[in-house]
Motif scaffolding. Structure first.
Motif, PDB file in Angstrom:
ATOM      1  N   ARG A  29     -60.575  41.745  -1.218  1.00 22.79           N
ATOM      2  CA  ARG A  29     -61.318  40.581  -1.727  1.00 22.79           C
ATOM      3  C   ARG A  29     -62.833  40.787  -1.620  1.00 22.79           C
ATOM      4  N   GLU A  33     -65.405  40.319  -4.676  1.00 18.65           N
ATOM      5  CA  GLU A  33     -66.474  39.321  -4.663  1.00 18.65           C
ATOM      6  C   GLU A  33     -67.852  39.942  -4.916  1.00 18.65           C
ATOM      7  N   HIS A  34     -67.926  41.261  -4.813  1.00 27.06           N
ATOM      8  CA  HIS A  34     -69.204  41.946  -5.057  1.00 27.06           C
ATOM      9  C   HIS A  34     -69.315  42.529  -6.465  1.00 27.06           C
ATOM     10  N   THR A  42     -66.972  33.212 -14.692  1.00 26.97           N
ATOM     11  CA  THR A  42     -66.653  32.922 -13.303  1.00 26.97           C
ATOM     12  C   THR A  42     -65.378  33.664 -12.911  1.00 26.97           C
ATOM     13  N   GLU A  44     -61.913  33.940 -10.269  1.00 27.51           N
ATOM     14  CA  GLU A  44     -60.978  33.239  -9.379  1.00 27.51           C
ATOM     15  C   GLU A  44     -60.216  34.291  -8.588  1.00 27.51           C
ATOM     16  N   TYR A  45     -59.903  33.962  -7.353  1.00 27.64           N
ATOM     17  CA  TYR A  45     -59.161  34.892  -6.498  1.00 27.64           C
ATOM     18  C   TYR A  45     -57.877  34.189  -6.078  1.00 27.64           C
TER      19      TYR A  45
END
Length: 233
Positions: A29, A33-34, A42, A44-45
């Motif tokens: 993750r 996120e990087h 956008t 989503e995880y």
């Protein structure tokens, strides 16, 4: 098991992962996120915990997101290509491409096992042991990508929602090759990108022998898709 019929948002990308090891997932993750996102997009995880099978888990994750672009990846896959989302959008600008993987084979052999194929394409860095990194580098596409028959499940990105065959693949094997065949049944192409300059993923699997149940899923795969295979000889 058709395409999920709903409006998908092309300004969103979802990263869907079946999780049973929180430490690995937090590392996975962190890399996600990087990633650089194109303007207006956008991310989503979506972690799926306690999945009965990879297909069941991925279907659960798929239903939770209306993102047009979905990336299904293993919890031990680290995405190092910072421009992944832009690269995927560029490839998916061709509406005939349903899925993108990072390593796979041009034509599946009769066994249905992609790595036994005669012409394999793609690239993944494998870090199975702490001090050992192996650059698994197969053929490179001559252009920006190469059409293949199957890709490995460590990373599969899609732009259409197709149900994963949880009715057939009730474990953690051959779900990926099945997904590729389901795309092709609908006239969609599966491709591997050119990674000559920059590889996309590091995969950190534990070295272990092929699971005993693999052969059972192989039989299911061949029974379902065997007539659609055209192996190179």
């Amino acid at each position: 098991m058709g395409i999920e019929d709903r409006k998908l948002d092309d300004r969103r990308v979802a990263f869907i992962t079946c999780v049973n090891d929180e430490e690995w997932y937090s590392e996975c993750r962190l890399y996600l996120e990087h990633l650089a996102l194109p303007p207006g997009m956008t991310a989503e995880y979506i972690p799926v915990r306690g999945a009965a099978s990879m297909c069941a888990g991925y279907n659960t994750g798929m239903r939770q997101s209306a993102a047009k672009y979905k990336v299904y990846l293993h919890q031990d896959t680290l995405v190092v290509n910072k421009h992944l989302v832009s690269d995927l959008k560029r490839i998916f600008s061709d509406a005939s491409i349903g899925a993108v993987g990072v390593i796979g084979c041009r034509s599946l052999p009769k066994s249905g096992v992609w790595w036994d194929g005669l012409r394999t394409y793609g690239r993944v860095l494998h870090a199975c042991e702490p001090e050992s990194v192996v650059d698994s580098h197969c053929r490179e596409p001559e252009g920006p990508y190469q059409e293949v028959e199957a890709v490995d499940g460590l990373f599969i990105a899609t732009q259409y929602d197709l149900f994963w065959r949880e009715d057939l693949f009730t474990g953690f094997h051959l779900y990926d090759t099945s997904a590729c065949k389901e795309m092709q049944r609908r006239g969609l192409r599966v491709v591997v990108p050119n990674q000559e300059q920059e590889f996309w993923c590091i995969h950190c699997p534990k070295e272990k022998p092929l699971a005993a149940e693999y052969k059972g899923y192989q039989k299911i795969f061949v029974k379902e898709y065997g007539q659609e295979l055209h192996p190179e000889v």
